[in-house]
Design an enzyme around this catalytic site. Sequence first.
Site, mmCIF file in Angstrom:
data_model
loop_
_atom_site.group_PDB
_atom_site.id
_atom_site.type_symbol
_atom_site.label_atom_id
_atom_site.label_comp_id
_atom_site.label_asym_id
_atom_site.label_seq_id
_atom_site.Cartn_x
_atom_site.Cartn_y
_atom_site.Cartn_z
ATOM 1 N N LYS A 1 1.877 -12.274 8.012
ATOM 2 C CA LYS A 1 3.287 -12.108 8.368
ATOM 3 C C LYS A 1 3.462 -12.210 9.877
ATOM 4 C CE LYS A 1 4.638 -8.881 4.683
ATOM 5 N NZ LYS A 1 5.672 -9.711 4.072
ATOM 6 N N GLU B 1 1.657 -10.694 -2.870
ATOM 7 C CA GLU B 1 0.561 -9.922 -3.460
ATOM 8 C C GLU B 1 1.056 -8.872 -4.458
ATOM 9 O OE1 GLU B 1 2.053 -9.114 -0.776
ATOM 10 O OE2 GLU B 1 2.359 -6.966 -1.047
ATOM 11 N N ARG C 1 3.266 -8.962 -6.865
ATOM 12 C CA ARG C 1 3.321 -9.430 -8.259
ATOM 13 C C ARG C 1 1.922 -9.549 -8.851
ATOM 14 N NH1 ARG C 1 6.475 -14.700 -6.304
ATOM 15 N NH2 ARG C 1 7.148 -13.153 -4.779
HETATM 16 N N1 BES Z 1 6.225 -6.646 0.677
HETATM 17 C C1 BES Z 1 6.798 -7.946 0.750
HETATM 18 C C2 BES Z 1 8.286 -7.952 0.444
HETATM 19 C C3 BES Z 1 9.175 -7.271 1.437
HETATM 20 C C4 BES Z 1 9.795 -8.008 2.418
HETATM 21 C C5 BES Z 1 9.418 -5.936 1.354
HETATM 22 C C6 BES Z 1 10.641 -7.404 3.308
HETATM 23 C C7 BES Z 1 10.258 -5.334 2.249
HETATM 24 C C8 BES Z 1 10.886 -6.059 3.214
HETATM 25 C C9 BES Z 1 6.145 -8.882 -0.275
HETATM 26 O O1 BES Z 1 4.817 -8.624 -0.542
HETATM 27 C C10 BES Z 1 6.229 -10.240 0.331
HETATM 28 O O2 BES Z 1 5.642 -10.452 1.354
HETATM 29 N N2 BES Z 1 6.977 -11.125 -0.316
HETATM 30 C C11 BES Z 1 7.173 -12.437 0.172
HETATM 31 C C12 BES Z 1 7.105 -13.382 -1.001
HETATM 32 C C13 BES Z 1 7.036 -14.816 -0.587
HETATM 33 C C14 BES Z 1 5.699 -15.116 0.054
HETATM 34 C C15 BES Z 1 7.226 -15.666 -1.818
HETATM 35 C C16 BES Z 1 8.542 -12.499 0.833
HETATM 36 O O3 BES Z 1 9.479 -11.885 0.321
HETATM 37 O O4 BES Z 1 8.668 -13.132 1.863
HETATM 38 ZN ZN ZN Z 2 4.216 -6.636 -0.298
HETATM 39 ZN ZN ZN Z 3 3.500 -9.527 0.866
#
Ligand code: BES
Ligand code: ZN
Ligand code: ZN
Length: 480
Positions: free
Chosen positions: A260, A332, A334
């Site tokens: 990230k 991750e 899911r």
């Molecule tokens: N934990 C994140 C989702 C999230 C994002 C929670 C912002 C709280 C605030 C999750 O694991 C994630 O990184 N999801 C990605 C999915 C994408 C790679 C398809 C996302 O939402 O960007």
């Molecule tokens: Zn996450």
């Molecule tokens: Zn994530």
Amino acid sequence: MQTSFERKPLEQVEAGALIVPVFEGRKEERFGAGDLFDAGEIAGKPLELLLLHHVPGVVATRVLLAGAGKAEKFDSAELRKLAGAAVRHLKSKSVKSIAMALDPEHASADFASAAVEGAILGDYEPDRYKTDDDKKSVDRFTVVGAADDLEDAVTRGRIVAEAQNFARTLVNEPGNLLTPSKVAEAARSMATEYQLDCQVLDLAEMERLGMGALLGVARGSAEPPALIVIGYKPSQANSPAHLGLVGKGVTFDSGGISIKPSDGMEKMKYDMAGGAAMLGAMRAIAQLKPALAVTAFIPCVENMPGSRAQRPGDIVVAMSGKTIEVINTDAEGRLILADALTYARKQGCTHLVDAATLTGAVVVALGHLNVGLFSNDNGMRDRVLQAAKSAGERMWPMPLEDDYKEYLKSAFADLANVGGRWGGAITAAIFLKEFAEDTPWVHLDIAGTAWLDESKPFLAKGPTGLPVRTMVRLAMGWAD
Ligand code: BES
Ligand code: ZN
Ligand code: ZN
């Protein structure tokens, strides 16, 4: 905070402050408030507060007039917020003992519980690691009513709000201090305290069970994963149903190899909010004793980009036997939920709810106000929506049609772990649906609602503790 119920004339209530809700368009004449309405100092608008000292004929040291809005619109959710806002205002002035009046029109058990919940939730501060702060908190909160005995309702409200604060405390723990093993430790001691069954599956057991999707995520971290299982059994079940509560427990989400951006990454300690909420719900359920079996399943991992981390392009085999191509290691949640859902089904759960900070896309879709709700079963969807409504936690139904499955096509495996750019919250839910299979199931995407970026008059900044209250209501109100 100690809580109690008193049936007494308001003037005789002993407290540092007595909160009196006043309604818009309904001039309050007691406590000399009539003049204040006339002078325009208070109008009864939602969350307006006016503190009065030395009110003649009143035993309480202060009276806090608290705007409740229009009487027709005033429900238990509004009262919860009002109690929270009033308590936060009073505690900032070092008031330790607070009473709140319920007017006869709004004095049912639900209102009494909501007042206590609002007070306990409002009093909470995520200040555990502040050493220099002058920490203020309220010692006593009394609900004052005129008619029914609301003692039990007050107790229920206290149990639920304390469980919610328990979840908030876990969520606020930083990733260095709350690793998967530490979540398991916290779960074990909570289970012991409230006489729940608790079992923690370790890496070796998960390998034996073939949880390749969960273990793939865990590979990148030096911290071993844990799958927490906490069970409640009623002494007399009135239902053959066995409710499974599954919560995402990523103690820190760096994204893994699909790392990230650094901006805001510190917030990713809240990626175990779903798991914390399910633990909180179990804590309340153990005390309130619903008449059906409930088991929580919390898969805990740290998502890190270590040298043994899984890579984009890796293919993993889930416990169900399905193969998954990991396109993005940041998707991750899911993956770990897939195996937890399969395990919950194999353990005999007949109905499932999961809660997860799953996607940024749900925040795009619904903002910070509503939980995204997805379901493969209309009956189950309605049960959860109903519970959410009465618990005062906002949720919004989202689509989950089979046609979306196409978005998750992989050339090399049964499923890809991400869809394309569009409908990200839906494709995440569609992925989970493959593992819920034919079990009635609800998925709650709480990415937008589990954390408050700015404090509200009734709630501190940080973890909110959603959806503890809905889960407790769901279990308590279960009827076949
Ligand atoms: N934990 C994140 C989702 C999230 C994002 C929670 C912002 C709280 C605030 C999750 O694991 C994630 O990184 N999801 C990605 C999915 C994408 C790679 C398809 C996302 O939402 O960007
Ligand atoms: Zn996450
Ligand atoms: Zn994530």
